[in-house]
Design a protein around this motif. Sequence first.
Motif, PDB file in Angstrom:
ATOM      1  N   VAL A  86      13.489 -21.042 -10.213  1.00 17.53           N
ATOM      2  CA  VAL A  86      12.831 -20.095  -9.326  1.00 17.53           C
ATOM      3  C   VAL A  86      11.945 -19.140 -10.116  1.00 17.53           C
ATOM      4  O   VAL A  86      12.071 -18.989 -11.330  1.00 17.53           O
ATOM      5  N   THR A  87      11.063 -18.503  -9.382  1.00 16.30           N
ATOM      6  CA  THR A  87      10.406 -17.281  -9.819  1.00 16.30           C
ATOM      7  C   THR A  87      10.548 -16.306  -8.652  1.00 16.30           C
ATOM      8  O   THR A  87      11.222 -16.625  -7.669  1.00 16.30           O
ATOM      9  N   GLY A  88       9.939 -15.129  -8.752  1.00 15.76           N
ATOM     10  CA  GLY A  88      10.155 -14.174  -7.669  1.00 15.76           C
ATOM     11  C   GLY A  88       9.119 -13.081  -7.600  1.00 15.76           C
ATOM     12  O   GLY A  88       8.336 -12.863  -8.535  1.00 15.76           O
ATOM     13  N   ASP A  89       9.127 -12.384  -6.467  1.00 14.56           N
ATOM     14  CA  ASP A  89       8.235 -11.246  -6.268  1.00 14.56           C
ATOM     15  C   ASP A  89       8.647 -10.078  -7.149  1.00 14.56           C
ATOM     16  O   ASP A  89       9.826  -9.900  -7.461  1.00 14.56           O
ATOM     17  N   THR A  90       7.680  -9.271  -7.527  1.00 17.64           N
ATOM     18  CA  THR A  90       7.952  -8.051  -8.288  1.00 17.64           C
ATOM     19  C   THR A  90       8.349  -6.905  -7.370  1.00 17.64           C
ATOM     20  O   THR A  90       9.291  -6.175  -7.650  1.00 17.64           O
ATOM     21  N   MET A  91       7.618  -6.744  -6.267  1.00 15.23           N
ATOM     22  CA  MET A  91       7.821  -5.612  -5.377  1.00 15.23           C
ATOM     23  C   MET A  91       8.949  -5.920  -4.393  1.00 15.23           C
ATOM     24  O   MET A  91       8.891  -6.899  -3.659  1.00 15.23           O
ATOM     25  N   LEU A  92       9.966  -5.077  -4.393  1.00 13.97           N
ATOM     26  CA  LEU A  92      11.126  -5.252  -3.526  1.00 13.97           C
ATOM     27  C   LEU A  92      11.115  -4.146  -2.480  1.00 13.97           C
ATOM     28  O   LEU A  92      11.454  -2.997  -2.763  1.00 13.97           O
ATOM     29  N   SER A  93      10.720  -4.484  -1.274  1.00 10.71           N
ATOM     30  CA  SER A  93      10.646  -3.499  -0.201  1.00 10.71           C
ATOM     31  C   SER A  93      11.952  -3.486   0.584  1.00 10.71           C
ATOM     32  O   SER A  93      12.803  -4.371   0.424  1.00 10.71           O
ATOM     33  N   CYS A  94      12.096  -2.502   1.459  1.00  6.77           N
ATOM     34  CA  CYS A  94      13.333  -2.388   2.231  1.00  6.77           C
ATOM     35  C   CYS A  94      13.423  -3.436   3.335  1.00  6.77           C
ATOM     36  O   CYS A  94      14.506  -3.758   3.803  1.00  6.77           O
ATOM     37  N   ARG A  95      12.269  -3.947   3.783  1.00  8.26           N
ATOM     38  CA  ARG A  95      12.175  -5.007   4.805  1.00  8.26           C
ATOM     39  C   ARG A  95      12.598  -4.555   6.197  1.00  8.26           C
ATOM     40  O   ARG A  95      12.639  -5.354   7.124  1.00  8.26           O
ATOM     41  N   THR A  96      12.906  -3.281   6.366  1.00 10.99           N
ATOM     42  CA  THR A  96      13.373  -2.812   7.678  1.00 10.99           C
ATOM     43  C   THR A  96      12.535  -1.684   8.267  1.00 10.99           C
ATOM     44  O   THR A  96      12.596  -1.455   9.477  1.00 10.99           O
ATOM     45  N   CYS A  97      11.765  -0.964   7.452  1.00 10.52           N
ATOM     46  CA  CYS A  97      10.981   0.152   7.974  1.00 10.52           C
ATOM     47  C   CYS A  97       9.788  -0.365   8.778  1.00 10.52           C
ATOM     48  O   CYS A  97       9.476  -1.560   8.778  1.00 10.52           O
ATOM     49  N   ASP A  98       9.116   0.538   9.484  1.00 11.25           N
ATOM     50  CA  ASP A  98       7.988   0.136  10.322  1.00 11.25           C
ATOM     51  C   ASP A  98       6.894  -0.533   9.510  1.00 11.25           C
ATOM     52  O   ASP A  98       6.269  -1.500   9.963  1.00 11.25           O
ATOM     53  N   CYS A 100       7.181  -2.243   6.644  1.00  9.29           N
ATOM     54  CA  CYS A 100       7.588  -3.595   6.250  1.00  9.29           C
ATOM     55  C   CYS A 100       7.543  -4.540   7.442  1.00  9.29           C
ATOM     56  O   CYS A 100       7.081  -5.686   7.333  1.00  9.29           O
ATOM     57  N   ARG A 101       7.991  -4.077   8.590  1.00 10.32           N
ATOM     58  CA  ARG A 101       8.039  -4.940   9.765  1.00 10.32           C
ATOM     59  C   ARG A 101       6.643  -5.288  10.267  1.00 10.32           C
ATOM     60  O   ARG A 101       6.463  -6.303  10.949  1.00 10.32           O
ATOM     61  N   SER A 102       5.655  -4.457   9.908  1.00  6.90           N
ATOM     62  CA  SER A 102       4.281  -4.750  10.308  1.00  6.90           C
ATOM     63  C   SER A 102       3.516  -5.502   9.224  1.00  6.90           C
ATOM     64  O   SER A 102       2.304  -5.681   9.336  1.00  6.90           O
ATOM     65  N   GLY A 103       4.222  -5.942   8.162  1.00  9.87           N
ATOM     66  CA  GLY A 103       3.581  -6.713   7.110  1.00  9.87           C
ATOM     67  C   GLY A 103       2.996  -5.892   5.987  1.00  9.87           C
ATOM     68  O   GLY A 103       2.359  -6.440   5.092  1.00  9.87           O
ATOM     69  N   ARG A 104       3.220  -4.567   5.989  1.00  9.77           N
ATOM     70  CA  ARG A 104       2.663  -3.698   4.949  1.00  9.77           C
ATOM     71  C   ARG A 104       3.759  -3.355   3.934  1.00  9.77           C
ATOM     72  O   ARG A 104       4.037  -2.183   3.669  1.00  9.77           O
ATOM     73  N   HIS A 105       4.338  -4.401   3.341  1.00 14.25           N
ATOM     74  CA  HIS A 105       5.418  -4.204   2.384  1.00 14.25           C
ATOM     75  C   HIS A 105       4.992  -3.344   1.203  1.00 14.25           C
ATOM     76  O   HIS A 105       5.809  -2.631   0.620  1.00 14.25           O
ATOM     77  N   HIS A 106       3.706  -3.436   0.830  1.00 12.53           N
ATOM     78  CA  HIS A 106       3.232  -2.754  -0.368  1.00 12.53           C
ATOM     79  C   HIS A 106       3.195  -1.243  -0.213  1.00 12.53           C
ATOM     80  O   HIS A 106       3.019  -0.522  -1.202  1.00 12.53           O
ATOM     81  N   VAL A 107       3.349  -0.721   0.984  1.00 12.44           N
ATOM     82  CA  VAL A 107       3.397   0.731   1.174  1.00 12.44           C
ATOM     83  C   VAL A 107       4.760   1.166   1.695  1.00 12.44           C
ATOM     84  O   VAL A 107       4.889   2.214   2.316  1.00 12.44           O
ATOM     85  N   CYS A 108       5.772   0.368   1.453  1.00 11.30           N
ATOM     86  CA  CYS A 108       7.136   0.737   1.823  1.00 11.30           C
ATOM     87  C   CYS A 108       7.542   1.991   1.053  1.00 11.30           C
ATOM     88  O   CYS A 108       7.366   2.073  -0.167  1.00 11.30           O
ATOM     89  N   GLY A 109       8.087   2.949   1.739  1.00 10.21           N
ATOM     90  CA  GLY A 109       8.507   4.191   1.090  1.00 10.21           C
ATOM     91  C   GLY A 109       9.693   4.022   0.166  1.00 10.21           C
ATOM     92  O   GLY A 109       9.943   4.879  -0.690  1.00 10.21           O
ATOM     93  N   ASP A 110      10.441   2.930   0.298  1.00 11.13           N
ATOM     94  CA  ASP A 110      11.607   2.677  -0.549  1.00 11.13           C
ATOM     95  C   ASP A 110      11.359   1.552  -1.541  1.00 11.13           C
ATOM     96  O   ASP A 110      12.299   0.913  -2.016  1.00 11.13           O
ATOM     97  N   MET A 111      10.112   1.302  -1.880  1.00 11.31           N
ATOM     98  CA  MET A 111       9.758   0.211  -2.774  1.00 11.31           C
ATOM     99  C   MET A 111      10.369   0.388  -4.168  1.00 11.31           C
ATOM    100  O   MET A 111      10.325   1.473  -4.742  1.00 11.31           O
ATOM    101  N   ALA A 112      10.953  -0.676  -4.679  1.00 10.20           N
ATOM    102  CA  ALA A 112      11.350  -0.759  -6.083  1.00 10.20           C
ATOM    103  C   ALA A 112      10.646  -1.963  -6.684  1.00 10.20           C
ATOM    104  O   ALA A 112      10.328  -2.925  -5.972  1.00 10.20           O
ATOM    105  N   GLU A 113      10.394  -1.915  -7.982  1.00 10.12           N
ATOM    106  CA  GLU A 113       9.680  -3.007  -8.648  1.00 10.12           C
ATOM    107  C   GLU A 113      10.492  -3.491  -9.849  1.00 10.12           C
ATOM    108  O   GLU A 113      10.881  -2.692 -10.706  1.00 10.12           O
TER     109      GLU A 113
END
Length: 336
Positions: A86-98, A100-113
């Motif tokens: 495997v390989t994987g994404d760098t940006m880990l979003s919460c996947r539950t906020c508005d 993330c749910r609208s496809g804007r993972h890159h501006v997730c307020g709880d983003m970890a990298e």
Amino acid sequence: MRALVLTGPGKAEVHEVEPPAAAPGEVVVDVERAGVCGTDVELFTGEMSYLHTGRSWYPLRPGHEWCGRVTALGDGVPAEWLGRRVTGDTMLSCRTCDRCRSGRHHVCGDMAEIGISRGRPGALAEQLAVPVTALHALPDTVDSTLGALVEPGGNALRAARGAGLRPGGRLLVLGTGTIGLLTALFARAGGAEVHLLGQDESTLRLARHLGFGHAWTRPRCRGCRGTASSTPPTRPACPLSRSTSSNPPAAWSTSDWPAPLRDRHPRPGAQGRHRGRHPRRLGRPGRSHRRVRGRLGRRPPLVAATVGLAETAGVLAGHRPADAGPGPKIHIDPRR
């Protein structure tokens, strides 16, 4: 296990650390290969803006361009992931906020990298813990070298597609590092006439070896004005970047963006703090990764050398291995 640890600006050592455990929804990966990125260098030197805003801190374990094999599963992870490369994404979003749910993972307020921010350990280590939602399976035709190029390749593919060129169109790529060359390769594969602008003649040798005849330094570029600079202008003063549209089709390699630009793309509702993202990492996680895996079938000579974990500190400090080839990328084999 062994892992590279940054303990302060200019300080990097291989430490014996506790191996990761697979939390619920996570896997443990035995890392086969990890790339050294400009972001890792900025974390090493202390120039990374996140170190000054509190988003990253020392001690820090870097590495976000990687591939490996899944060797342990946390609760809730499907059994078919065990043993997969495997390989994987760098940006880990919460996947539950508005966002993330609208496809804007890159501006997730709880983003970890991974290997960059919020204390998430990176892949310059023998093992790495990753959420299963961030994984992308690698086919057998993708070896370790290509597997560790998928992450930068995803950024480059998105940059090439973002230019919106049709076959026969012209693209000017500013910068001849890994991202710049991959962007040029993807754009050429799509039928574009690609021009590259490097800082000096030495940076253009590999581009010409890859068949890019339109490779320039600024003083030699027909019609360019001024001298070469590592900081891109708002609009490149170069006729090659002009088109019939109002936006010149130009792309910048990562090394050509000054670090303060990380903080010029504020997150909505970030409590008044301008905690932006590096321009090359914007976008929905995974989309470019899935597309790029099938496009790296023939290995470009971008990886100059592969060294062991103990040599990583020297690489971060700017030392190239004695037997390094012309490519801009150095890979690390943590098992060495």
